[in-house]
Design an enzyme around this catalytic site. Structure first.
Site, mmCIF file in Angstrom:
data_model
loop_
_atom_site.group_PDB
_atom_site.id
_atom_site.type_symbol
_atom_site.label_atom_id
_atom_site.label_comp_id
_atom_site.label_asym_id
_atom_site.label_seq_id
_atom_site.Cartn_x
_atom_site.Cartn_y
_atom_site.Cartn_z
ATOM 1 N NE ARG A 16 -5.879 -1.885 -2.326
ATOM 2 C CZ ARG A 16 -5.249 -2.732 -1.516
ATOM 3 N NH1 ARG A 16 -5.283 -2.572 -0.217
ATOM 4 N NH2 ARG A 16 -4.569 -3.733 -2.031
ATOM 5 N N GLY A 17 -5.179 2.496 -2.699
ATOM 6 C CA GLY A 17 -4.217 2.807 -3.753
ATOM 7 C C GLY A 17 -3.113 3.762 -3.347
ATOM 8 N NE ARG A 21 -1.109 4.456 1.661
ATOM 9 C CZ ARG A 21 -1.857 4.158 2.719
ATOM 10 N NH1 ARG A 21 -1.889 4.980 3.765
ATOM 11 N NH2 ARG A 21 -2.581 3.060 2.731
ATOM 12 N N GLY A 48 2.493 -2.972 14.845
ATOM 13 C CA GLY A 48 2.500 -4.216 15.594
ATOM 14 C C GLY A 48 1.112 -4.726 15.916
ATOM 15 C CD GLU A 91 -10.619 -0.344 5.893
ATOM 16 O OE1 GLU A 91 -9.565 -0.460 6.537
ATOM 17 O OE2 GLU A 91 -10.814 0.590 5.076
#
Length: 265
Positions: A16-17, A21, A48, A91
């Site tokens: 996360r974050g 990333r 999509g 997750e």
């Protein structure tokens, strides 16, 4: 481990974050690619598609890398932490469910956070986590607590403050390679074991079946000429039927149907 055929990626990365990333995770990804390790992160998903499709990617993976972290920049920034992200926690819950069924190996990465803080939801990690109680039900909170405790109880890798990320990433890649190699060895050994058992049974089945057929013919001839006492006939029938059943033959009731009837006389 009971694993079905997998797609091209072998590992799911849970983190996360934006700070991670574009920092640690980007360097980790570069190292994984250099070592030809197939992996999946959310940016790989086809645009999509529903976000829930990511949970399918978890189910397809053989390894999950769970990067647990707290805020590393100024407290005034808007970066979301792992402990306050409902999506990351969901997750994680799916990952730990897969791990409990032995369908996935989990490698926790404690990125500048202590395992104890994750396990007991303490410190900054815990402070952010407990804010979720304002938005979500007690049932959901309890499930996430169970998952956090389970992942922090696994042997993982910890990066402390003021330590080299480059060296740490090399260590992470090395451990991932070990797990993937072990998985491939286990899968190969299981397939080889099944093959050996099948071959062994096939080799034994033919002699046993032949013994049963020849035995049927001999007993039938002796019975035809009245040369076989009834007591001996019963014993011979039992032996022949036993051998045929061990060989997996279906001829017990067709070729030697008389044997089963003779046993009860």
């Amino acid at each position: 481990m009971a694993i079905l055929s997998r797609p091209v990626h072998q590992m799911f990365i849970n983190f996360r974050g934006k700070d991670l990333r574009y920092g640690f995770v980007s360097h980790l990804i570069d190292a994984l690619e250099r070592h030809n390790i197939k992996f999946f992160i959310d940016t790989h998903e086809q645009k999509g598609r529903d976000l829930k499709h990511l949970f399918k990617r978890i189910q397809e993976a053989t390894v999950a890398l769970v990067i647990l972290s707290t805020r590393q920049c100024s407290p005034s920034n808007n970066f979301s932490l792992y402990g306050e992200s409902r999506w990351c926690l969901e997750e994680l819950r799916t990952i730990m469910e897969q791990a409990e069924r032995e369908e996935l190996v989990v490698i926790p990465i404690f990125y500048k956070v202590r395992p104890e803080e994750v396990r007991k939801q303490k410190g900054e990690f815990g402070n952010k986590f407990w804010r979720l109680t304002e938005e979500y039900s007690c049932e959901e909170i309890e499930k996430w607590q169970v998952s956090l405790k389970a992942v922090s109880n696994k042997i993982g890798l910890t990066l402390e403050h003021n330590r080299s990320e480059a060296k740490f990433i090399k260590k992470v890649v090395k451990e991932v390679e070990k797990v993937l190699t072990a998985n491939q060895f286990d899968d190969g050994r299981e397939k080889n074991h099944v093959k050996k058992v099948t071959t062994y049974n096939s080799q034994l089945a033919l002699p046993r079946a032949l013994f049963g057929i020849v035995g049927c013919l001999i007993v039938a001839i002796l019975l035809l000429f009245g040369l076989l006492p009834n007591t001996v006939l019963k014993c011979a029938s039992l032996v022949i039927v036993a051998h045929l059943r061990q060989a997996g033959s279906v001829m017990v009731s067709s070729s030697c149907g008389w044997a089963d009837r003779s046993i009860g006389t």
